[in-house]
Design an enzyme around this catalytic site. Sequence first.
Site, mmCIF file in Angstrom:
data_model
loop_
_atom_site.group_PDB
_atom_site.id
_atom_site.type_symbol
_atom_site.label_atom_id
_atom_site.label_comp_id
_atom_site.label_asym_id
_atom_site.label_seq_id
_atom_site.Cartn_x
_atom_site.Cartn_y
_atom_site.Cartn_z
ATOM 1 N N SER A 55 -17.216 -11.103 8.946
ATOM 2 C CA SER A 55 -16.444 -12.297 9.298
ATOM 3 C C SER A 55 -16.674 -12.823 10.715
ATOM 4 O O SER A 55 -16.174 -13.898 11.045
ATOM 5 C CB SER A 55 -14.948 -12.035 9.105
ATOM 6 O OG SER A 55 -14.640 -12.079 7.729
ATOM 7 N N LYS A 105 -17.761 -16.416 11.218
ATOM 8 C CA LYS A 105 -16.856 -17.562 11.320
ATOM 9 C C LYS A 105 -16.799 -18.155 12.733
ATOM 10 O O LYS A 105 -16.339 -19.283 12.908
ATOM 11 C CB LYS A 105 -15.461 -17.154 10.853
ATOM 12 C CG LYS A 105 -15.405 -16.767 9.361
ATOM 13 C CD LYS A 105 -14.006 -16.375 8.932
ATOM 14 C CE LYS A 105 -13.923 -16.143 7.434
ATOM 15 N NZ LYS A 105 -14.374 -14.808 7.027
ATOM 16 N N SER A 128 -8.952 -15.434 9.186
ATOM 17 C CA SER A 128 -10.251 -15.141 8.586
ATOM 18 C C SER A 128 -10.288 -15.567 7.122
ATOM 19 O O SER A 128 -10.901 -14.907 6.282
ATOM 20 C CB SER A 128 -10.577 -13.639 8.707
ATOM 21 O OG SER A 128 -11.964 -13.410 8.618
#
Length: 476
Positions: free
Chosen positions: A86, A89, A145
């Site tokens: 993640s 991102k 997230s």
Amino acid sequence: MMKRKMKKILAGLLCIAAVTVPASGVSAADAEEEAKQSYALPVQSNEVENWPEGPAVYGKSAIVIDADTKAVLYAKNIDDEHYPASITKVMTALLAAENGDLETGRVTISQESVDFLEPGDAYIGMRPGEEISLTDALYGVLLASANEVSYAVAENIGNTLSGTGTGYEKFVAAMNDRAGELGATHTHFVNPHGLQDENHYTSAHDMALISSELFSHPELMEIMQTYEHTIGPTNLETESRTFQQRHEMLVSWNDHYYEYCVGGKTGYTDEAGNTLITLADNGKMHLVCVEMETRGQHIYDDTRSILDYAFENFTRQEVESSVLEQAQEEAHATVTETEPVYVSLPADASQEDLKFETGEENGESMLYLTYEGQTVGKAKADVDEKAVARKEKEEQGTASVLDTIKNVFEGRQWIVIVAAAAVIIVAVVILILVFRRRRRRSFLRTSRRQKRLERQRRRRMKRAARRSRRRGRKRW
């Protein structure tokens, strides 16, 4: 109403679990054993002469850079390619902020952005057709997230970009283009959320360079520093959604809280392990720390350890004018920056030890300032290419001669050369001996001849003297 509440509660729990708890695919014992093996891997920055020695960490890759100078202060396998999970991102949020309007921009949740989710993926329960502001969407991306929000942001921002393909496809292509502009050389993104794909990878160095750009976006820094955010009712949902900060170094009552931490992003998948980006500012330096493929519960302690190391052992210094003049003379590069040029150096290092190189970034000529072979600062510059080419040619000529000598003595050729030299030396010695011998013989022959002639001359003189005496007696 009760069903919707239960769904949101379940969504929140799934989100927390996905972001903070390792999945059952990797046992705790296996994770700890892998962490120990990673801990033993070498730290390349510790091998640099006159460079402060940094701590060992449990991540397979780790880095600390100065966000302003881009100098690498701590390096452990920084160019190895890993799955980012993640922390992807960060690139998504950066590209959205650069191409969208955070004041007026809107994001619509598509059916595709929800349908691609699988059990265990982090999300905040958005429904197809819902509309939220771009700002709320970025809170969902960076704080919660949320994968469906990341997908939707890519679609909506991508629709405003030029190029071919769907909005989603154009956005992913733009992620790779922008990463390249920021200096990434080991990165290939295939999605905006970081869920597992074997073709989706990056390196600690690349993510540090990408993340350093966040310091130029106060709106994103504000989002990352927020502990809790609420998305209010939407066109399809009458209730609010609230989610919290996941980066433990930003939470003041957490054991891992770090007073200099000003932003960051967490990540985890079974394949990627724990990944973490941390931005830190002590009032003197802006640092970016990235650790990748870490197993076990070590990543926050590792991050604190190498950030403390960087703050304690390095200083950010304005480059002295005399050094820039020296760069102009030695590297034929004239700095064109209007702002002061900075370098990040070990605390006990001197700017007198800086060396200079030239290169190019994104079509612009650059001056690189180096210390012990490490780039510690850079600036845009006008470079006299002809002078640089002459210098490089001279250096290559010198290097070629030295390489030839080195190759001769490293290979078997030296045996032949030594043998030939020995033969020549022996031949010369023999010639010298023969010449001396002939010269001595000639000298001896000449000497004997002269003695013989001298004896003959004396005998003639004696005979003449006897004849003269006899003639005198007769006359008397």
